[in-house]
Design a protein around this motif. Structure first.
Motif, PDB file in Angstrom:
ATOM      1  N   VAL A 161       0.846  -1.197   0.000  1.00 27.59           N
ATOM      2  CA  VAL A 161       0.000   0.000   0.000  1.00 27.59           C
ATOM      3  C   VAL A 161       0.877   1.239   0.000  1.00 27.59           C
ATOM      4  O   VAL A 161       1.852   1.321   0.746  1.00 27.59           O
ATOM      5  CB  VAL A 161      -0.930   0.033   1.235  1.00 27.59           C
ATOM      6  CG1 VAL A 161      -1.740   1.338   1.264  1.00 27.59           C
ATOM      7  CG2 VAL A 161      -1.871  -1.165   1.239  1.00 27.59           C
ATOM      8  N   LEU A 162       0.504   2.205  -0.837  1.00 28.05           N
ATOM      9  CA  LEU A 162       1.118   3.531  -0.830  1.00 28.05           C
ATOM     10  C   LEU A 162       0.081   4.521  -0.327  1.00 28.05           C
ATOM     11  O   LEU A 162      -1.040   4.567  -0.848  1.00 28.05           O
ATOM     12  CB  LEU A 162       1.551   3.942  -2.244  1.00 28.05           C
ATOM     13  CG  LEU A 162       2.722   3.204  -2.877  1.00 28.05           C
ATOM     14  CD1 LEU A 162       2.777   3.501  -4.375  1.00 28.05           C
ATOM     15  CD2 LEU A 162       4.030   3.612  -2.222  1.00 28.05           C
ATOM     16  N   THR A 163       0.432   5.313   0.677  1.00 26.06           N
ATOM     17  CA  THR A 163      -0.501   6.313   1.180  1.00 26.06           C
ATOM     18  C   THR A 163       0.299   7.518   1.668  1.00 26.06           C
ATOM     19  O   THR A 163       1.529   7.537   1.566  1.00 26.06           O
ATOM     20  CB  THR A 163      -1.404   5.732   2.292  1.00 26.06           C
ATOM     21  OG1 THR A 163      -2.481   6.636   2.560  1.00 26.06           O
ATOM     22  CG2 THR A 163      -0.623   5.448   3.564  1.00 26.06           C
ATOM     23  N   GLY A 164      -0.410   8.545   2.153  1.00 29.36           N
ATOM     24  CA  GLY A 164       0.261   9.759   2.575  1.00 29.36           C
ATOM     25  C   GLY A 164      -0.042  10.111   4.020  1.00 29.36           C
ATOM     26  O   GLY A 164      -1.106   9.787   4.539  1.00 29.36           O
TER      27      GLY A 164
ATOM     28  N   PRO B 272       0.269  -7.471  -5.358  1.00 33.70           N
ATOM     29  CA  PRO B 272      -0.712  -6.416  -5.633  1.00 33.70           C
ATOM     30  C   PRO B 272      -0.340  -5.103  -4.951  1.00 33.70           C
ATOM     31  O   PRO B 272       0.105  -5.096  -3.802  1.00 33.70           O
ATOM     32  CB  PRO B 272      -2.012  -6.987  -5.042  1.00 33.70           C
ATOM     33  CG  PRO B 272      -1.814  -8.461  -5.014  1.00 33.70           C
ATOM     34  CD  PRO B 272      -0.358  -8.661  -4.731  1.00 33.70           C
ATOM     35  N   THR B 273      -0.513  -4.009  -5.679  1.00 35.07           N
ATOM     36  CA  THR B 273      -0.218  -2.688  -5.139  1.00 35.07           C
ATOM     37  C   THR B 273      -1.487  -1.858  -5.075  1.00 35.07           C
ATOM     38  O   THR B 273      -2.274  -1.842  -6.023  1.00 35.07           O
ATOM     39  CB  THR B 273       0.843  -1.963  -5.982  1.00 35.07           C
ATOM     40  OG1 THR B 273       0.376  -1.838  -7.338  1.00 35.07           O
ATOM     41  CG2 THR B 273       2.160  -2.727  -5.972  1.00 35.07           C
TER      42      THR B 273
ATOM     43  N   ASP C 262      -1.792  -0.858  -8.918  1.00 33.06           N
ATOM     44  CA  ASP C 262      -2.786  -1.737  -9.534  1.00 33.06           C
ATOM     45  C   ASP C 262      -4.205  -1.264  -9.248  1.00 33.06           C
ATOM     46  O   ASP C 262      -5.081  -1.338 -10.115  1.00 33.06           O
ATOM     47  CB  ASP C 262      -2.636  -3.165  -8.991  1.00 33.06           C
ATOM     48  CG  ASP C 262      -1.292  -3.777  -9.310  1.00 33.06           C
ATOM     49  OD1 ASP C 262      -0.762  -3.512 -10.406  1.00 33.06           O
ATOM     50  OD2 ASP C 262      -0.765  -4.512  -8.455  1.00 33.06           O
ATOM     51  N   VAL C 263      -4.427  -0.826  -8.025  1.00 32.28           N
ATOM     52  CA  VAL C 263      -5.762  -0.396  -7.580  1.00 32.28           C
ATOM     53  C   VAL C 263      -5.613   0.925  -6.852  1.00 32.28           C
ATOM     54  O   VAL C 263      -4.714   1.084  -6.028  1.00 32.28           O
ATOM     55  CB  VAL C 263      -6.398  -1.448  -6.631  1.00 32.28           C
ATOM     56  CG1 VAL C 263      -7.706  -0.928  -6.061  1.00 32.28           C
ATOM     57  CG2 VAL C 263      -6.614  -2.769  -7.350  1.00 32.28           C
TER      58      VAL C 263
ATOM     59  N   ILE D 182     -10.015   5.561 -11.186  1.00 28.52           N
ATOM     60  CA  ILE D 182      -9.665   4.834  -9.970  1.00 28.52           C
ATOM     61  C   ILE D 182     -10.695   3.743  -9.735  1.00 28.52           C
ATOM     62  O   ILE D 182     -11.754   3.716 -10.360  1.00 28.52           O
ATOM     63  CB  ILE D 182      -9.575   5.784  -8.756  1.00 28.52           C
ATOM     64  CG1 ILE D 182     -10.969   6.350  -8.410  1.00 28.52           C
ATOM     65  CG2 ILE D 182      -8.578   6.905  -9.014  1.00 28.52           C
ATOM     66  CD1 ILE D 182     -10.998   7.147  -7.121  1.00 28.52           C
ATOM     67  N   TRP D 183     -10.393   2.853  -8.789  1.00 32.57           N
ATOM     68  CA  TRP D 183     -11.296   1.744  -8.492  1.00 32.57           C
ATOM     69  C   TRP D 183     -12.517   2.210  -7.705  1.00 32.57           C
ATOM     70  O   TRP D 183     -13.645   1.917  -8.064  1.00 32.57           O
ATOM     71  CB  TRP D 183     -10.555   0.659  -7.738  1.00 32.57           C
ATOM     72  CG  TRP D 183     -11.417  -0.433  -7.180  1.00 32.57           C
ATOM     73  CD1 TRP D 183     -11.588  -0.758  -5.864  1.00 32.57           C
ATOM     74  CD2 TRP D 183     -12.235  -1.351  -7.911  1.00 32.57           C
ATOM     75  NE1 TRP D 183     -12.452  -1.813  -5.725  1.00 32.57           N
ATOM     76  CE2 TRP D 183     -12.873  -2.203  -6.979  1.00 32.57           C
ATOM     77  CE3 TRP D 183     -12.497  -1.536  -9.265  1.00 32.57           C
ATOM     78  CZ2 TRP D 183     -13.737  -3.216  -7.364  1.00 32.57           C
ATOM     79  CZ3 TRP D 183     -13.360  -2.554  -9.647  1.00 32.57           C
ATOM     80  CH2 TRP D 183     -13.968  -3.374  -8.702  1.00 32.57           C
ATOM     81  N   GLU D 184     -12.288   2.958  -6.622  1.00 36.58           N
ATOM     82  CA  GLU D 184     -13.431   3.377  -5.820  1.00 36.58           C
ATOM     83  C   GLU D 184     -13.093   4.599  -4.980  1.00 36.58           C
ATOM     84  O   GLU D 184     -11.939   4.847  -4.634  1.00 36.58           O
ATOM     85  CB  GLU D 184     -13.899   2.249  -4.900  1.00 36.58           C
ATOM     86  CG  GLU D 184     -12.862   1.749  -3.917  1.00 36.58           C
ATOM     87  CD  GLU D 184     -13.342   0.560  -3.094  1.00 36.58           C
ATOM     88  OE1 GLU D 184     -14.550   0.241  -3.135  1.00 36.58           O
ATOM     89  OE2 GLU D 184     -12.515  -0.048  -2.409  1.00 36.58           O
TER      90      GLU D 184
END
Length: 258
Positions: free
Chosen positions: A51-54, A97-98, A118-119, A177-179
């Protein structure tokens, strides 16, 4: 590598890379790009999803224009080739998965960093902005690759030319984006999604990513051949056997990634 610009943690088979310069809305400088590259390359050795987040109120505000003393004389081409390209390709080619968990504004290279995953799951407080023409540039960091594939020519061109923010809910409607999910409970939601992927058949996920990405360049015959080859790989795994047994026994499968 000692991380100073990001936070990196592995919990329950999920590697979480948090862009951690909240005072500048997690703007990308040379240090951060090197650290993200290092973390993404190491994550598959110890996790089954990434997971990439801020940190703070933003996901990433893009290139840190204060990263160089003389902004006008930055060698942009060198920076893109030597620093952005390896980081983005590491995300794109990551075998697990990313997920980009976009907690707030994602602008410029920050928007396209998210789209490399990926998502993309975004908080409804987030927005995506191709800000480049505001300073006389074109979308980079993969923007001219991702946008037309995800939203089509007309929307990609409009988003790039007008440099107007696309709210998360609209981005989801466009297929960018996915959601998009409510800000309240956002972190719990993306963590649950990541945990779901981490418990899945990771070999199949890797082959799935390969198949979908090659489909843009293949004709039907080539894609059918690739599917058969990759499916053969999946069919030889313990996860496939476990999946079939679990289906026949009417229970949830226990995938091992083997």
């Amino acid at each position: 590598m000692v991380y100073k610009a990001i936070d990196y943690r592995v919990e329950a088979d999920v590697a979480v890379v948090t862009l951690n310069r909240p005072d500048v809305m997690n703007a990308l400088d040379t240090q951060m790009r090197a650290e993200v590259l290092d973390a993404v390359r190491h994550a598959p050795d110890e996790a089954r999803a990434l997971v990439l987040t801020g940190a703070g109120r933003a996901f990433c505000s893009g290139q840190d224009l204060g990263d160089r003393a003389d902004v006008a004389n930055i060698d942009i081409e060198r920076t893109l080739r030597d620093e952005y390209e390896p980081m983005l390709m590491a995300i794109f080619e990551c075998p697990i998965p990313t997920v980009a968990a976009v907690n707030g504004p994602a602008a410029g290279a920050g928007a396209n960093l998210a789209l490399a995953a990926d998502v993309v799951i975004a908080s409804e407080a987030a927005m995506f902005l191709q800000a480049f023409t505001r300073i006389g540039l074109i979308p980079d960091a993969g923007g001219t690759y991702w946008l037309p594939r995800q939203v089509g020519f007309a929307r990609a061109m409009g988003a790039a030319l007008f440099a107007e923010p696309v709210p998360a809910r609209q981005a989801a409607e466009w297929g960018m984006i996915w959601e998009a999910v409510p800000e309240d409970g956002f972190e719990a939601h993306w963590r649950a999604r990541a945990a779901q992927l981490a418990k899945g058949p990771t070999i199949a996920y890797a082959r799935l990513k390969q198949a979908i990405r090659h489909s843009y360049a293949n004709d039907l015959e080539a894609q059918l051949s690739l599917e058969a080859s990759l499916q053969g790989d999946c069919g030889a795994t313990r996860d496939f056997r476990e999946g079939v047994v679990a289906f026949l026994e009417k229970r949830s499968p226990r995938f091992e990634g083997r």
